[in-house]
Motif scaffolding. Structure first.
Motif, PDB file in Angstrom:
ATOM      1  N   UNK A 182      43.594  55.697 -19.514  1.00  0.00           N
ATOM      2  CA  UNK A 182      42.418  54.882 -19.286  1.00  0.00           C
ATOM      3  C   UNK A 182      43.227  53.596 -19.300  1.00  0.00           C
ATOM      4  N   UNK A 183      44.288  53.183 -19.898  1.00  0.00           N
ATOM      5  CA  UNK A 183      44.995  52.045 -20.057  1.00  0.00           C
ATOM      6  C   UNK A 183      45.795  51.915 -18.838  1.00  0.00           C
ATOM      7  N   UNK A 184      46.661  53.179 -18.269  1.00  0.00           N
ATOM      8  CA  UNK A 184      46.833  52.773 -16.893  1.00  0.00           C
ATOM      9  C   UNK A 184      46.104  52.626 -15.688  1.00  0.00           C
ATOM     10  N   UNK A 185      45.098  53.443 -16.008  1.00  0.00           N
ATOM     11  CA  UNK A 185      44.012  53.143 -14.665  1.00  0.00           C
ATOM     12  C   UNK A 185      43.579  51.628 -14.694  1.00  0.00           C
ATOM     13  N   UNK A 186      43.353  51.129 -15.941  1.00  0.00           N
ATOM     14  CA  UNK A 186      43.014  49.700 -15.729  1.00  0.00           C
ATOM     15  C   UNK A 186      44.076  48.445 -15.209  1.00  0.00           C
ATOM     16  N   UNK A 187      45.405  49.067 -15.701  1.00  0.00           N
ATOM     17  CA  UNK A 187      46.491  48.172 -15.369  1.00  0.00           C
ATOM     18  C   UNK A 187      46.403  48.042 -13.520  1.00  0.00           C
ATOM     19  N   UNK A 188      46.109  49.640 -13.163  1.00  0.00           N
ATOM     20  CA  UNK A 188      46.380  49.750 -11.728  1.00  0.00           C
ATOM     21  C   UNK A 188      45.097  48.886 -11.136  1.00  0.00           C
ATOM     22  N   UNK A 189      43.877  48.900 -11.550  1.00  0.00           N
ATOM     23  CA  UNK A 189      42.756  48.124 -11.011  1.00  0.00           C
ATOM     24  C   UNK A 189      43.253  46.625 -11.118  1.00  0.00           C
ATOM     25  N   UNK A 190      43.578  46.193 -12.271  1.00  0.00           N
ATOM     26  CA  UNK A 190      44.085  44.872 -12.411  1.00  0.00           C
ATOM     27  C   UNK A 190      45.061  44.353 -11.392  1.00  0.00           C
ATOM     28  N   UNK A 191      46.038  45.036 -11.277  1.00  0.00           N
ATOM     29  CA  UNK A 191      47.202  44.592 -10.273  1.00  0.00           C
ATOM     30  C   UNK A 191      46.698  44.773  -8.863  1.00  0.00           C
ATOM     31  N   UNK A 192      46.065  45.971  -8.385  1.00  0.00           N
ATOM     32  CA  UNK A 192      45.719  45.688  -7.277  1.00  0.00           C
ATOM     33  C   UNK A 192      44.650  44.719  -6.745  1.00  0.00           C
ATOM     34  N   UNK A 193      43.419  44.426  -7.866  1.00  0.00           N
ATOM     35  CA  UNK A 193      42.788  43.348  -7.493  1.00  0.00           C
ATOM     36  C   UNK A 193      43.317  41.890  -7.414  1.00  0.00           C
ATOM     37  N   UNK A 194      44.732  41.694  -8.325  1.00  0.00           N
ATOM     38  CA  UNK A 194      45.508  40.657  -8.075  1.00  0.00           C
ATOM     39  C   UNK A 194      45.801  40.449  -6.843  1.00  0.00           C
ATOM     40  N   UNK A 195      46.494  41.539  -6.138  1.00  0.00           N
ATOM     41  CA  UNK A 195      47.106  41.695  -4.948  1.00  0.00           C
ATOM     42  C   UNK A 195      46.078  41.159  -3.755  1.00  0.00           C
ATOM     43  N   UNK A 196      45.051  42.027  -3.819  1.00  0.00           N
ATOM     44  CA  UNK A 196      43.859  41.571  -3.017  1.00  0.00           C
ATOM     45  C   UNK A 196      43.598  39.999  -2.966  1.00  0.00           C
ATOM     46  N   UNK A 197      43.588  39.492  -4.062  1.00  0.00           N
ATOM     47  CA  UNK A 197      43.161  38.086  -4.318  1.00  0.00           C
ATOM     48  C   UNK A 197      44.045  37.272  -3.570  1.00  0.00           C
TER      49      UNK A 197
END
Length: 547
Positions: A344-359
């Motif tokens: 779950x933590x690694x999935x959350x990291x992935x979500x946060x990193x990809x969201x930052x890249x998109x932004x």
């Protein structure tokens, strides 16, 4: 003296390569090495002619990375041999098993200690290769060719793998050569000490926050399955170096899919009480020039104890083959709780990193999405040292081992396109090369090789009319642009002049995805130019975050 009835040195060269299971090589003919061009195809070795010797060595490196087999470059004397050096240096830094076979001045024209001025003569050709190879070998006679080539193959493949130079005086290729002696026995890799293994198992099983750090040696050893099993037992995240990308599947519950340079993944390292480092030397580019703190306890698995210890001194060293040692560790390791929480933590990291890249970097996000949606599963993605390549090296979801070739060993600009020749010639799938306009021009003449050899390559040229990374450095430093803005050709027209299908689009949006999908499903070489300018990602040194 030329052979009159027996077997020539050239034939012995070809036979030795076949014994090493070499079925293709890359080279450029010259007056001294022409006999090799006749001998190798007669023994079933496809010799692919390139337009520059540097490309021959890059192609051999690309072939080795894609297959794990020996890559072979065949070049001529003097300047031909010297032209390979940058590419051989990249193979050396990236531990690619490559043999560079170069002819030398005929032995009959040599005077010891004197450079007489024979065509292409160098005082010591092998010495040029000493800093960028595992070994330099020279045949002393026509009869010696087979022995030297066999030995070169063993050295190149033996962990830690790397390039080997083989020098053959030109007259030896046409001279009569005796039957070679039987092959020498294969060296045995050091077996891990059982007491060390038990101690490592105890330390890892009692660790509170273990981390596995996987390097290129782990990938080359085929240790991915064992690493995945061990990580699940320990509920430990797997952080990979550039050379180990794809070592475990993208959906593995312990895979940290982003580089350690991102703060979220860097935190996994910073929090770890025990790190198990497999097949790595902790180079400067992965560790932010060693700003990353040494973990409280470091256990290494490596075939080379000096390599394992040269940057972060380990508390315990396990010396041996990465796969074998990791399998033994996993066999006796009890499963612990926490795997679901880690996933779950690694999935959350992935979500946060990809969201930052998109932004923050929407064009980079579009590039990564387009590649994920369009690159075929059996293709190998080859990236150059360019801004788009840095994004790919750090953030592209590599689907399997050996599906990404990235020149971060030595950081060699111009690697991408010629290395793709070797990847495409391997026969396992299409090569998809992403390069910048600057790096592509290093080897643009290889468009002729691609079309002549009908190699399945798609080249994506990200055209920002300059050296984008260097321009970013100057802009960031408040400096005027000097040497970084480039006049670029009409790449589409240039490609078509070679007979290569080509097109141009603006940005990484819908048109890019459509054309890339079409091009990567073709059987012919093609080129897609993208007008775009990207900002470098966090895994480039100007953007490393401060701890």
């Amino acid at each position: 003296m030329a052979a009159t009835g027996g077997c020539t040195g050239g034939r012995r060269l070809a036979d030795a390569l076949r014994e090493l299971e070499v079925d293709r090589a890359f080279g450029l003919p010259g007056v001294h090495n022409l006999p090799a061009w006749n001998a190798l195809p007669q023994q079933g070795i496809r010799l692919i002619g390139v337009r520059h010797e540097q490309s021959a060595a890059f192609a051999a490196d690309g072939y080795a990375r894609a297959t794990g087999r020996l890559g072979v470059a065949v070049v001529t004397t003097g300047p031909g041999a010297a032209n390979t050096l940058a590419a051989v240096g990249e193979a050396h830094a990236s531990a690619s098993p490559v043999i560079v076979i170069a002819t030398d001045v005929p032995s009959t024209l040599r005077t010891p200690g004197v450079v007489r001025g024979a065509l292409h003569e160098t005082s010591d050709q092998a010495a040029m290769f000493a800093p960028v190879t595992k070994a330099t070998l020279t045949a002393d006679s026509p009869d010696d060719i087979a022995r030297v080539v066999r030995r070169a193959g063993r050295i190149a493949r033996r962990p830690q793998s790397g390039p080997v130079y083989v020098g053959i005086p030109a007259d030896f290729l046409t001279a009569e050569a005796a039957d070679p002696l039987p092959a020498e026995s294969t060296e045995v890799i050091h077996r891990v000490d059982v007491a060390d293994l038990l101690q490592a198992r105890e330390v890892l099983s009692t660790a509170r926050r273990p981390v596995i750090w996987a390097g290129g040696g782990a990938l080359r050893a085929g240790a991915g399955e064992a690493l995945g099993e061990l990580a699940e037992c320990l509920a430990a995240p797997i952080i990979t170096t550039y050379a180990a990308r794809g070592i475990v599947p993208p959906d593995h519950p312990c895979r940290a899919s982003n580089p350690v340079h991102t703060p979220e993944v860097g935190a996994l390292w910073d929090e770890a009480d025990v790190v198990l480092a497999v097949g790595t030397d902790f180079d400067g580019m992965m560790t932010q020039n060693w700003r990353m703190p040494k973990p409280p306890t470091l256990i290494t698995i490596n075939v080379d104890t000096a390599d394992a210890a040269k940057n972060y001194p380990p508390d315990l060293q396990l010396t041996g083959d990465a796969r074998e040692v990791t399998e033994n560790l996993a066999l006796g390791m009890p499963r612990r709780a926490g795997l679901t929480e880690l996933s779950r933590r690694l999935d959350d990291i992935e979500t946060r990193v990809r969201r930052r890249i998109r932004r923050e970097e929407p064009q980079a996000a579009e590039l990564l999405t387009a590649l994920a949606e369009t690159v075929p599963d059996d293709a190998v993605l080859v990236s150059d040292m360019c801004v788009a390549g840095y994004w790919i090296g750090g953030f592209y979801r590599v689907p399997a081992p050996r599906k990404l070739a990235y020149p971060m060993g030595w950081g060699t600009l111009g690697f991408g396109f010629p290395a793709s020749l070797g990847v495409a010639a391997a026969g396992g799938g299409r090569a998809v090369c992403v390069t910048g306009d600057g790096g592509f021009l290093y080897g643009v003449g290889e468009l002729a090789t691609a079309i002549q050899e009908k190699l399945p390559i798609t080249v994506v040229v990200v055209d920002d009319s300059g050296y984008g990374m260097l321009r970013y450095d100057q802009t960031r430093g408040g400096l005027p642009h000097e040497g970084v803005d480039l006049v670029t050709p009409d790449f589409v027209g240039l490609a078509k002049s070679f007979g290569v299908d080509a097109d141009r689009v603006d940005g990484f949006g819908r048109a890019f995805r459509r054309r890339l999908r079409e091009f990567t499903r073709s059987e012919e070489p093609n080129l897609l130019v993208v007008a775009a300018e990207l900002t470098p990602p966090l895994n480039t040194s100007p953007r490393w975050y401060r701890r």
